[in-house]
Scaffold this active site. Sequence first.
Site, PDB file in Angstrom:
ATOM      1  N   GLU A 157     -13.180  -0.917  23.469  1.00 29.81           N
ATOM      2  CA  GLU A 157     -13.454  -1.236  22.052  1.00 29.81           C
ATOM      3  C   GLU A 157     -13.196   0.011  21.224  1.00 29.81           C
ATOM      4  O   GLU A 157     -13.547   1.123  21.648  1.00 29.81           O
ATOM      5  CB  GLU A 157     -14.918  -1.681  21.933  1.00 29.81           C
ATOM      6  CG  GLU A 157     -15.265  -2.292  20.604  1.00 29.81           C
ATOM      7  CD  GLU A 157     -16.682  -2.875  20.602  1.00 29.81           C
ATOM      8  OE1 GLU A 157     -17.070  -3.558  21.578  1.00 29.81           O
ATOM      9  OE2 GLU A 157     -17.404  -2.623  19.627  1.00 29.81           O
ATOM     10  N   GLU A 190     -21.811  -2.687  26.296  1.00 30.41           N
ATOM     11  CA  GLU A 190     -22.852  -1.789  25.762  1.00 30.41           C
ATOM     12  C   GLU A 190     -24.224  -2.189  26.287  1.00 30.41           C
ATOM     13  O   GLU A 190     -25.173  -2.468  25.533  1.00 30.41           O
ATOM     14  CB  GLU A 190     -22.797  -1.774  24.241  1.00 30.41           C
ATOM     15  CG  GLU A 190     -21.450  -1.271  23.751  1.00 30.41           C
ATOM     16  CD  GLU A 190     -21.395  -0.933  22.260  1.00 30.41           C
ATOM     17  OE1 GLU A 190     -22.328  -1.263  21.524  1.00 30.41           O
ATOM     18  OE2 GLU A 190     -20.397  -0.299  21.848  1.00 30.41           O
TER      19      GLU A 190
HETATM   20  C1  GAL Z   1     -20.003  -2.201  19.037  1.00 30.81           C
HETATM   21  C2  GAL Z   1     -20.420  -3.523  19.700  1.00 30.81           C
HETATM   22  C3  GAL Z   1     -19.829  -4.694  18.983  1.00 30.81           C
HETATM   23  C4  GAL Z   1     -20.035  -4.573  17.512  1.00 30.81           C
HETATM   24  C5  GAL Z   1     -19.414  -3.287  17.032  1.00 30.81           C
HETATM   25  C6  GAL Z   1     -19.481  -3.100  15.533  1.00 30.81           C
HETATM   26  O1  GAL Z   1     -20.779  -1.150  19.412  1.00 30.81           O
HETATM   27  O2  GAL Z   1     -19.979  -3.535  21.025  1.00 30.81           O
HETATM   28  O3  GAL Z   1     -20.408  -5.876  19.450  1.00 30.81           O
HETATM   29  O4  GAL Z   1     -21.391  -4.590  17.264  1.00 30.81           O
HETATM   30  O5  GAL Z   1     -20.085  -2.235  17.654  1.00 30.81           O
HETATM   31  O6  GAL Z   1     -18.948  -1.874  15.172  1.00 30.81           O
END
Ligand code: GAL
Length: 808
Positions: free
Chosen positions: A501, A421
């Site tokens: 993710e 991100e």
């Molecule tokens: C994502 C990020 C993670 C964590 C997660 C929580 O966007 O990459 O590090 O913050 O959100 O939902």
Amino acid sequence: MRKRLLCCFFLVSAQAALTSVAHAQHKARVLLTTGWQFFLDSTGKLTQMPDNTATWLNVQLPHDWSIEGSFSDKHPATPGGGALPGGTGWYRKEFITPANAVGKELYIEFDGIYQNSEVWINGHSLGIRPNGYISFRYAISRFLKPAPQKNLLVVKADNAKQPNSRWYSGSGVYRNVWLTTTGKIAVDQWGTFVTTPQVSRTQASVHITTTLRNTSGKPQHVTLITQVLNPDGKELTQLKDTLYVTTDSLIVSHSLLVKHPLLWSDETPYMYKLLTKLQYNRSEEVYITPFGIRSFYFDAAKGFFLNNRPLKIKGVCNHHDLGCLGAAINTRAMERQLELLKAMGCNGIRTSHNPPAPELLDLCDKMGFIVMDEAFDMWEKQKNPFDYHLDFKEWHRKDLQDLVKRDRNHPSVFIWSIGNEIGEQWGTGADTSGRTIARTLAGIVRSLDTTREIVTANNEIQPFNNLILSNASDLIGYNYNHWKWDSFFHAWPGKKMIVTESVSALATRGHYDKIPSDSIRRWPEAWDKPFTKGNPGFTVSAYDNVSAPWGSTHEETLKLFLRMQHVSGMYVWTGFDYLGEPTPYTWPARSSYFGILDLAGFPKDVYYLYQSMWTNKPVLHLLPHWNWNNNDTIDVVAYYNNADEVELFLNNTSLGIRKKDTSLHVKWRVPFAPGTLKAVARKDGRTVLQQERRTAGAPHALRLIADRTSIGANSRDLSFITVQVIDDKGNIVPDADIHVNFKVAGEGKLIAVDNGSPVSHSSFKAPYCNTLNGLCLAVIQSNDRAGVVTLTAEAADLSSGFVKITAR
Ligand code: GAL
């Protein structure tokens, strides 16, 4: 640097006894983790090691000083960083130059120091290293004093300026430290690179590049013997080469064939060993490289293939902390996490968002996980005022090179992630820095390894994302955006996809908000809106009906994941709860709610949802508990597999049969009556599994269950002990919040306690813990003497519990 390519294919079959070889390497690389002293400068203002060392504490490394502190929202880390103290830590250790060091090179190797470290030996600065997750070493021979004089090693770790992380970082020399002795001509640090360019079931070619380093000041003839050992430790092949090593370094390449290789996979993680023996001047040095033989590719339409067979990567993201142990690495604690994930059907780990401890990758090799090894959480654009963006320009090349060189022999590593991100996804006007940096980073990786895929984890998936536009990556990584997985083909024709993710669902283990369990909540409503709702006690219901707005419930994403072939895999946010980022709440909450397992490692209910979908072992899991009030109406949910239907009974009266349709669970709405709730899963009319939830009575006793009752007497090994509050019939009391005191006797000590609550401010180091919803955890560590250690747990008005662990 001179390159020499020697391409000979050898096929020899012989057997070798390995004991002496292993011993030789053992002597050359020793842990330097005992006998350290530590001083915490909480002001972070001292520029030199304080002279008076009388007040310093004796510590054993790996060591994380933050985890020993008290929680406060006043700490600069903020609740997002775990609300624990930072500061600057000083470490010192005296040692005598080993007798075998004469005529050798000595190195001090650090697997990771958080962060901004500087290291001195006998007053000489060896260097600084800002990155808190990177491994590095310094040559120290020329600064050493001859025995019996003492050398003084000093390490400063500066974690005063915070926030510098979006999660709990820990502080200090939190990974292993090694003293390595090599000859003046030796295999360089991370000096072997093993690849398997052609792999079939009948034969594999093994390509080895070896980098030799010569610090003797003169050219020298050496003999290089390269041996491959199979997973049973038997020698398969060997080749011998005579080399002339000039004054700097020499890179040589060799190829070998292995007949009928045992292929590494997530289910059969066979590990081979490469022994690189270097002989000159009547001495021999052995360098060992574990490796695996496997092939893989990603296909735009059909996903991931391992050894030519399709395989969905069913992964989780994890941060590096080990819950109540903090960031201080412990191999058994990591192994326990991986065992729990494996049993759930997980076969992938993303080291979010930083280089992991080397031991984690060793375990992933051994246990069969598909690893996405991640380098950075930001580039030049900051996420926090004091984060790595301050060092990126100066250090990214060195840090990324070192990561790839260190990790490129691990068969478990399949994907390099060059960023999560990243702010440079976006750029206004002429700002296309994201494209340039993405290409630079991918270039650095490819200059060292072309056998793996490169990815960036993107939360922006619109066509203007600079990182995707750069075409630097091999895979396009989607963070979340599950509503757009379907249209991936249109957005990025011909490209290969992975979900870097997903999910970000929220839950407190063992807590259930009453009906309706199927009304989905996004907490907070939007990522940029403050969270004003929520529950008393800062809890989140564990019915899998709450998620962050950018994510989904587990079931929402899981359904999509299973039906889309082009989605080669996904890494769920997260396997375990972690310290910091207490979404959706903030202080007094101080750790996450995202985990499939809580911070103590106790599974939340969704653990069994994954297990029912990701494994073939029979699963039937019933939730919630059955302690409610008489007028309550309660949703009862079952996760199951390997069955056609589940029938629910309350006190032997059937509440009906349910079969999964489009849902991944079944559900009954039940007016509560105390007694026994029983689920029966059947296939073809035959009972496959049964599970009961009984209304528990008053707390009566404590029951202790150790994950292992036999551990190694080595001052490192651990036993994780679950403490259950039970009624007089042995049922867990599911809402018991009871203060438990611990006593330890014998050959071990209590090193941490936890109950998995994201809100508790009790110390992880206390000899007591409150149970959360009936459970808490105690962690016992062995010392270096064999014997029995007894842990006793006591609580007012309850019968005590105890467990005995044998340290061998
Ligand atoms: C994502 C990020 C993670 C964590 C997660 C929580 O966007 O990459 O590090 O913050 O959100 O939902």
